[in-house]
Design an enzyme around this catalytic site. Structure first.
Site, short mmCIF file in Angstrom:
data_model
loop_
_atom_site.label_atom_id
_atom_site.label_comp_id
_atom_site.label_asym_id
_atom_site.label_seq_id
_atom_site.Cartn_x
_atom_site.Cartn_y
_atom_site.Cartn_z
N GLU A 45 0.86 -1.18 0.00
CA GLU A 45 0.00 0.00 0.00
C GLU A 45 0.89 1.23 0.00
OE1 GLU A 45 -2.79 0.50 3.25
OE2 GLU A 45 -3.81 2.07 2.13
N ASN A 375 -12.00 -3.01 0.44
CA ASN A 375 -10.90 -3.30 1.37
C ASN A 375 -11.45 -3.77 2.72
OD1 ASN A 375 -8.37 -3.28 2.73
ND2 ASN A 375 -8.77 -1.21 3.45
N GLU A 376 -11.70 -2.83 3.63
CA GLU A 376 -12.17 -3.24 4.96
C GLU A 376 -13.64 -2.89 5.13
OE1 GLU A 376 -9.50 -1.38 7.73
OE2 GLU A 376 -8.24 -3.15 7.83
O1 AHR Z 1 -2.10 -1.19 6.78
C1 AHR Z 1 -2.58 0.06 7.12
C2 AHR Z 1 -4.10 0.13 7.05
O2 AHR Z 1 -4.66 -0.72 8.00
C3 AHR Z 1 -4.70 -0.34 5.75
O3 AHR Z 1 -4.76 0.65 4.83
C4 AHR Z 1 -6.08 -0.75 6.16
O4 AHR Z 1 -6.62 -1.72 5.32
C5 AHR Z 1 -5.92 -1.16 7.59
O5 AHR Z 1 -6.89 -0.56 8.38
#
Ligand code: AHR
Length: 659
Positions: A45, A375-376
């Site tokens: 990321e 993602n989350e």
């Molecule tokens: O890894 C850092 C962050 O942690 C990521 O962007 C996210 O998916 C998680 O909350």
């Protein structure tokens, strides 16, 4: 489980020591499950300057003058150390209305050519190495007067020149110029100073500088040392580009892969969401140039032998921020983006997106097999959107494997809701995240032992032990965290029939520009190192094997932390090796006696050991391999191994199988 306290003699020691004897049995012939090549991968990321200022080797910050403050990185007041005469010249930003996404350029007026300089500070400086070559490029157009030359100089903080080159602008239209700079010294915090010869007005754009020595020697490519560290991990997959960055704080600032491919000068720069995320680590100069865009991610995955796993926005901005939602009836462009991505990666060169890939120099498909939707994300809103993506993707590409979200936490209401929904929907793989204390990792190696085998497969997509607390700036990549992860990973491996992918997070951090710690790899502008956690990941990954074996105490009980001992075992049916992982998280040496059943093994065992004196120990730029594996050998006696596992250590035993 039979454990006997014995008094035993330790080879190489002059005395006796008390310890625990652990009698283990390993059935070599019985494959319990296949270990997929994707078992251990990496998650990239753009956080902590991982892309711009990191993996993407561009050395000029804000090369196209596209940041929100368009001269950020250039001649900032506190870097203006040249006692400029105010009347000697000026730089102003011109914004072209509409058209090209790279709308800004810098108009420089020179009244006095000995008095005016432009300076770029790089990403917390520029790392230059003595005698190394650097490729400079820029676009320029002369407007009026006669500026005969533009000089580019590496300078240090004392304004000492550490290399120089020039270009002679002559075009009345935008013209590309290139030149080479050779550094005369090594300097971690150099700047690029630009001076002019003659007077007049000239427009400049895309002022760019890359080391010549990039990964695979690709022009304007990736930082070689950082890719090498990834390559050495032999990762099974590369998940990219996030993380929360995919979601954006708002939908307008979400990651849009379509805008990250094609010529770099046409890629729209946007703010990086980690720019202002943490008050304790503000990073106002953090933007995304997308020089490292989707083509480059696919190419990187190919280079390091990893399956590409792109994650796409599903019509939801980050729920920790605005949580903006795209109305269901307006979701089409997002879904189309996912379909287009598959065409970009895998389609024929005659298809519209396949042609874009071809034009970028990769006619062959990237053979993408996985795609992540969101993602989350959590809640009903995600489920509604996920279903629409799932239907459209499977209709057109039935073989694509979809990874779905189950929220940001590994338990609780959000998780339970999402998991139940995903089971109902027959989801293929769900992406679980856990940022937890080291103790949690030691206590949860059995997490998957009792999971429902009829539900989705598991991707442990983001995990890392937090020495202080989640997102605390005081978290360290210390030995306790790494050891606890090693213990936990025996549980991932023992459940390889269910857990098919896993990756530590985050991957990279710039020592002077990070927002989040801990991180797997730390770097500055000159060097980089793998943390203790990195070596844990590497030891698992390069000893992944192909088949899960059963290792247990004599009574059949799995080795899951009894007295701090953890174990898992695999066989590599290609190389004919057996790998036994043993983790001792206790403060006592543990004697382990392994009976290898049902197949003869060779006489020697290679022992790879990772340990450190103190649980608080860390690797660092000064001592990058303080915690790194050491190798030794022991003998096998009559298909039995007898070995002492030091306190606080992780070992892998490599044993050859006799045919
Ligand atoms: O890894 C850092 C962050 O942690 C990521 O962007 C996210 O998916 C998680 O909350």
């Amino acid at each position: 489980m039979k454990k006997i306290i014995i008094l035993y003699f330790l080879l190489g020691f002059t005395g006796f020591a008390y310890g625990q004897l652990n009698k283990l049995v390993l059935d070599v012939s019985n494959s319990k499950a296949k270990i997929l090549p994707t078992m251990y991968g990496i998650f990239f990321e753009d956080i902590n300057f991982a892309a711009d200022g990191g993996l993407y080797a561009e050395m000029i910050k804000n090369r196209g003058f596209e940041f929100e403050s368009p001269l950020m990185g250039w001649l900032e007041p506190n870097t203006n150390r040249f006692s400029l005469n105010e009347n000697s010249g000026a730089a102003e930003i011109i914004k072209i209305q509409g058209g090209n996404s790279n709308r800004n350029f810098c108009r420089v007026t020179i009244n006095n050519d000995t008095g005016y300089v432009l300076l770029n500070e790089g990403f917390r400086g520029m790392g230059i190495k003595k005698d190394a070559r650097y490729n400079l490029s820029l676009l320029a157009v002369k407007q009026s007067g006669d500026i005969r030359g533009i000089n580019f100089l590496f300078v240090n903080n004392e304004n000492k020149v550490l290399g120089k080159t020039s270009v002679m602008p002559d075009g009345q239209d935008w013209t590309a110029y290139t030149a080479e700079l050779i550094a005369t010294d090594t300097e971690a915090k150099a700047s690029l100073k630009i001076t002019f010869e003659g007077t007049g007005v000239i427009d400049l754009d895309m002022i760019s500088l890359f080391p010549e020595d990039t990964w695979k020697g690709r022009k304007n490519g990736l930082r070689k040392d950082l890719v090498q560290l990834l390559y050495d991990l032999k990762p099974g997959f590369l998940r990219f580009p996030g993380g929360c960055i995919v979601e954006g704080r708002t939908l307008a600032k979400r990651y849009q892969w379509e805008k990250t491919v094609g010529p770099v000068e046409d890629r729209t720069v946007i703010i990086n969401r980690w720019n202002t995320e943490f008050r304790h680590r503000p990073t106002p100069d953090y933007f995304q140039s997308f020089g490292l865009g989707f083509f480059e991610y696919f190419q990187l995955a190919e280079d390091i032998g990893a399956e590409p796993l792109p994650i796409l926005n599903c019509g939801m901005a980050c729920q920790f921020n605005t949580g903006e939602l795209v109305p269901i009836e307006q979701l089409d462009p997002y879904v189309q983006g996912a379909l287009d991505l598959i065409e970009f990666a895998n389609g024929s060169v005659n298809s519209p997106w396949g042609k874009v890939r071809n034009d970028m120099g990769h006619p062959k498909p990237f053979n993408m097999k996985y795609i992540g939707i969101g993602n989350e994300q959590w809640g009903q809103q995600y489920i509604e959107r996920y279903k629409i993506f799932d239907k459209a993707l499977k209709e057109k590409y039935p073989d694509i494997i979809i990874i779905s979200a189950v929220g940001p936490f590994p338990e609780g209401e959000l998780f339970d809701f999402a998991m139940n929904e995903m089971k109902e929907l027959n989801a293929e793989i769900v992406d679980e995240h856990y940022y937890k204390p080291p103790q949690w990792f030691r206590e949860n190696s059995t997490r998957y032992d009792s999971y429902d085998r009829t539900g989705p497969k598991i991707f442990a997509g983001e995990y890392a032990a937090q020495s202080v607390g989640i997102a605390s700036p005081d978290n360290k990549n210390n030995w306790e965290c790494a050891l606890s992860e090693a213990a936990f990973m025996t549980g991932l491996e023992r459940n390889a029939d269910l857990v098919v992918m896993s990756s530590y997070a985050p991957l990279f951090a710039h020592a002077d520009a990070w927002q989040w710690t801990p991180d797997l790899i730390w770097f500055n502008n000159l060097s980089s190192y793998g943390t203790a956690n990195y070596y844990v990941q590497k030891m698992y990954s390069i000893h992944r094997g192909t088949d899960l074996l059963s290792i247990s105490f004599e009574d059949g009980e799995a080795v899951t932390g009894q007295n701090g001992l953890y174990s898992s075992a695999v066989k590599d049916s290609v190389s004919g090796d057996l790998f036994i992982k043993l983790v001792n998280t206790s403060d006592k040496l543990q004697q382990v006696f392994v009976e290898l059943k049902n197949q003869k093994v060779t006489d020697k065992v290679d022992v790879l050991k990772l340990t450190s004196e103190n649980l608080s120990d860390v690797n660092s730029f000064d001592n990058p391999k303080k915690i790194s594996p050491t190798e030794s050998q022991i003998e096998v006696e009559n298909n039995h191994i007898n070995i002492g596992i030091d306190s606080y250590s992780f070992m892998i035993l490599k044993i050859g199988l006799k045919q």
